[in-house]
Design an enzyme around this catalytic site. Structure first.
Site, PDB file in Angstrom:
ATOM      1  N   CYS A  23      -3.094  11.940   0.180  1.00 36.74           N
ATOM      2  CA  CYS A  23      -4.341  11.193   0.016  1.00 36.74           C
ATOM      3  C   CYS A  23      -4.768  10.577   1.350  1.00 36.74           C
ATOM      4  CB  CYS A  23      -4.179  10.114  -1.046  1.00 36.74           C
ATOM      5  SG  CYS A  23      -4.035  10.767  -2.731  1.00 36.74           S
ATOM      6  N   HIS A  26      -7.750   5.608  -0.803  1.00 37.02           N
ATOM      7  CA  HIS A  26      -7.233   4.373  -1.403  1.00 37.02           C
ATOM      8  C   HIS A  26      -6.696   3.424  -0.344  1.00 37.02           C
ATOM      9  CE1 HIS A  26      -3.032   5.626  -0.815  1.00 37.02           C
ATOM     10  NE2 HIS A  26      -3.350   6.814  -1.320  1.00 37.02           N
TER      11      HIS A  26
END
Length: 309
Positions: free
Chosen positions: A207, A191
């Site tokens: 992440c 992301h």
């Protein structure tokens, strides 16, 4: 001698002036060495931090720090030179989909039907919240305007620092996931970010974080179902078609909190294959030792009798 240039001599900017995706033509069969090293001049009366140069030249902060030991991260010296590590050895794995090497904090994307690889710098999970390693998965879905739902553990950790996290952070410019997310497996995502730092650092909740132009490029080009492989290889090496031997060494990720907080270097993983490679008769042993100690994150020619970088 490295050429001093303010330009990108061999790659293409894919999205905008500050886009970070670097497109390399794939090397011929039997080769894994791509790109060329570049040296840039820091302008006189410089007011920009190292992150600004890293972003401009498609690098993570860790890549620039490895290549330029001792550089002032807050304000590189005016008139000095910076090495931009634009030459690299492709990871020794399948050239398909997305390959993430957490040790060098780079993401490799091999677009189907092309003869190129796009290389993007990333941020990864902080110590104790590591990004998964040695994992093969796939893109499950993509989300324009992701919502961040912090885990209970994440909220507790923030609370220890006197910060209160909501149960849900809505989509928008204040969302730590940025404006786009590519979900891999069930629990992790590639992301963007709402910050202007963190690429090339261990800062996420596990992440994979990219600069915003980069995640926009991936979001637009990576299909659902794309293979994703995450590896952890601080040492890469290659025997090129001309017989030359190249070694690229990065600082390994700390394996625990003690290593993370220690001033000592994290030991390098020396596999049997690597040991055989660096012990060959056609290798300059002294240069090998220098490369293993220096950990510049750049490929070095370690062939006996051949010039290095």
């Amino acid at each position: 001698m490295r050429r001093i240039t303010p330009f990108f001599p061999f790659f293409v900017l894919l999205v905008s002036h500050f886009s970070l995706a670097i497109s390399y033509p794939l090397p011929p069969e039997g080769s894994r060495l791509v790109g060329q090293p570049v040296t840039i001049a820091v302008p006189q009366n410089n007011t920009q931090p190292l992150e600004s140069f890293a972003a401009r030249y498609g690098q993570g902060l860790s890549n620039m720090l490895e290549a330029n030991p001792g550089v002032d991260v807050f304000l590189p010296q005016s008139g000095s030179t910076l090495v931009v590590p634009q030459q690299l050895i492709l990871p020794d794995t399948v050239r398909e989909g997305i390959v993430v090497n957490v040790a060098e904090m780079r993401l490799y994307y091999y677009p189907a039907g092309t003869n190129t690889v796009e290389v993007l710098p990333i941020g990864i999970g902080q110590a104790g919240r590591e990004t998964p390693r040695n994992w093969v998965t796939a893109v499950e879905r993509k989300q324009d305007g992701p919502v961040w739902v912090p885990t209970a553990n994440t909220r507790r950790e923030y609370a220890k620092e006197g910060k209160t996290l909501p149960a849900m952070v809505p989509a928008g410019p204040d969302n730590p996931m940025g404006l786009y997310a590519i979900y891999i497996g069930r629990l992790y995502a590639i992301h963007g970010t709402n910050a202007n730092f963190g690429i090339g650092l261990r800062v996420s909740q596990g992440c994979i974080r990219l600069r915003n132009d980069d995640i926009k490029y991936l979001f637009d080009h990576v299909p659902v179902g794309t293979r994703v492989q995450i590896i952890d290889r601080p040492v890469k090496f290659s025997v090129e078609p001309d017989g030359s031997r190249w070694l690229e060494v990065h600082e390994p990720l700390s394996r625990n909190r003690a290593e993370f907080e220690s001033d000592k270097k994290v030991p390098l993983p020396v596999t049997p294959v690597l040991r055989t490679f660096i012990k060959g008769d056609d290798v300059d042993t002294s240069r090998v030792n220098e490369v293993l100690e220096r950990r510049s994150g750049m490929p070095v020619n370690i062939s006996a009798g051949r010039p290095g970088l």
